[in-house]
Write an enzyme that holds these catalytic residues in place. Sequence first.
Site, PDB file in Angstrom:
ATOM      1  N   SER A  31       1.009  -1.099   0.286  1.00 27.28           N
ATOM      2  CA  SER A  31      -0.414   0.259   0.244  1.00 27.28           C
ATOM      3  C   SER A  31       1.140   1.425  -0.190  1.00 27.28           C
ATOM      4  O   SER A  31       2.035   1.522   0.722  1.00 27.28           O
ATOM      5  CB  SER A  31      -0.900   0.256   1.318  1.00 27.28           C
ATOM      6  N   HIS A  62      -5.555  -1.002  -6.928  1.00 20.96           N
ATOM      7  CA  HIS A  62      -4.850  -1.675  -7.133  1.00 20.96           C
ATOM      8  C   HIS A  62      -4.662  -2.103  -8.642  1.00 20.96           C
ATOM      9  O   HIS A  62      -5.110  -3.399  -9.159  1.00 20.96           O
ATOM     10  CB  HIS A  62      -4.835  -3.181  -6.378  1.00 20.96           C
ATOM     11  N   TYR A  86      -6.672 -13.107   1.260  1.00 19.48           N
ATOM     12  CA  TYR A  86      -8.410 -12.489   1.555  1.00 19.48           C
ATOM     13  C   TYR A  86      -9.847 -12.282   0.489  1.00 19.48           C
ATOM     14  O   TYR A  86     -10.804 -12.293   0.695  1.00 19.48           O
ATOM     15  CB  TYR A  86      -8.349 -11.140   3.014  1.00 19.48           C
ATOM     16  N   ALA A 114       1.681  -2.963   3.776  1.00 22.15           N
ATOM     17  CA  ALA A 114       1.812  -1.833   4.992  1.00 22.15           C
ATOM     18  C   ALA A 114       1.035  -2.994   6.735  1.00 22.15           C
ATOM     19  O   ALA A 114       0.550  -3.848   6.100  1.00 22.15           O
ATOM     20  CB  ALA A 114       0.458  -1.280   4.728  1.00 22.15           C
ATOM     21  N   MET A 211      -1.575  -8.855   6.658  1.00 20.76           N
ATOM     22  CA  MET A 211      -2.723  -9.498   5.259  1.00 20.76           C
ATOM     23  C   MET A 211      -1.778 -10.097   4.318  1.00 20.76           C
ATOM     24  O   MET A 211      -2.510 -10.539   3.238  1.00 20.76           O
ATOM     25  CB  MET A 211      -3.718  -8.933   5.634  1.00 20.76           C
ATOM     26  N   ASN A 235       0.008   1.984  10.872  1.00 21.01           N
ATOM     27  CA  ASN A 235      -1.675   1.981  12.328  1.00 21.01           C
ATOM     28  C   ASN A 235      -0.777   1.421  13.158  1.00 21.01           C
ATOM     29  O   ASN A 235       0.051   0.508  13.493  1.00 21.01           O
ATOM     30  CB  ASN A 235      -3.087   1.330  11.692  1.00 21.01           C
ATOM     31  N   HIS A 247      -9.728   1.169   6.803  1.00 25.01           N
ATOM     32  CA  HIS A 247      -9.076   1.161   5.720  1.00 25.01           C
ATOM     33  C   HIS A 247      -7.497   2.336   5.397  1.00 25.01           C
ATOM     34  O   HIS A 247      -7.037   2.545   4.733  1.00 25.01           O
ATOM     35  CB  HIS A 247      -9.551   0.372   4.522  1.00 25.01           C
TER      36      HIS A 247
HETATM   37  N1  HPA Z   1      -3.599  -5.540  11.553  1.00 21.24           N
HETATM   38  C1  HPA Z   1      -3.583  -6.024  10.002  1.00 21.24           C
HETATM   39  N2  HPA Z   1      -3.181  -5.391   9.001  1.00 21.24           N
HETATM   40  C2  HPA Z   1      -2.741  -4.815   8.701  1.00 21.24           C
HETATM   41  C3  HPA Z   1      -3.118  -3.459   9.403  1.00 21.24           C
HETATM   42  C4  HPA Z   1      -3.453  -3.825  10.751  1.00 21.24           C
HETATM   43  O1  HPA Z   1      -4.330  -3.374  11.783  1.00 21.24           O
HETATM   44  N3  HPA Z   1      -2.194  -2.370   9.047  1.00 21.24           N
HETATM   45  C5  HPA Z   1      -2.280  -2.951   7.914  1.00 21.24           C
HETATM   46  N4  HPA Z   1      -2.191  -3.801   7.805  1.00 21.24           N
END
Ligand code: HPA
Length: 275
Positions: A31, A62, A86, A114, A211, A235, A247
Amino acid sequence: MNKQYERLQKCLSQVKEKVSFEPEVALVLGSGLGDYADTIKVEATLDYSEIDGFPVSTIIGHKGRFVFGYVGAVKVVIMQGRVHFYEGYPMEDVVLPIRLMKLMGAEKLFLTNAAGGVHFDFNAGDFMLISDQICMVRSPLIGANIDELGTRFPDMSNIYDRELREIVRNAAKKADIPLREGVYMQLTGPNFESPAEIRMARVLGADAVGMSTACEAIVANHAGMRVVGVSCISNLACGITDSPLTHDEVQETADKAAPRFKRLLTDSILGFGGN
Ligand code: HPA
């Protein structure tokens, strides 16, 4: 012949029909980094949709294509957009692009993503060099082994290559970019984790959660590629602060960190050349 290998060979011959370029380094953009591929000296591009048998991402925004070109003198193939577990793809689809890039000739793989920060010292906007991983999703190696790529029971002692990690560390130091190091845990998503799941992740030894990436690193390691990975901590993971995760927040922080991330990518890849 193994069915997946047959499929890979079919994809490979389509790639070779359209592009004659043998990359040395494969790069997967997470990302915020999508437009990195537009900043290199591009030799060719190939939309995933042009490769019959290739999984195509369902996420809006994407881009799905390979970009072939040069970072300095280093020949790279870049995945602009990846497919995620996912989204509902079988695991062998999720990792097919990694294997395909190996068959294109790439011996080194740079994975980016990310991720949510689990370690209490981490801040949003930090970068974390992945030292090791915990894969909480289905192993991508389940099923008939692709003997042509690697052994049935591959060792995972050094998933992330020591030498390449040192090159990334040095590139960060030179560019004055603070670099954390830690363990990445892949969960399936697409939901963010619960506070209890994040406590679990921490107890189990994770410093960041995401993920993607771990399953890609496993197949790359299986196939003998040298792997390195960097997470942008977009984050703080669920439960560390009171604010709910979105997101948009992930995207915003990743976008803000992107210029420094791109610098780190370029300087690292230049260091990979010939190494
Ligand atoms: N959790 C899972 N996947 C992520 C997160 C998160 O807090 N931030 C970015 N991808």
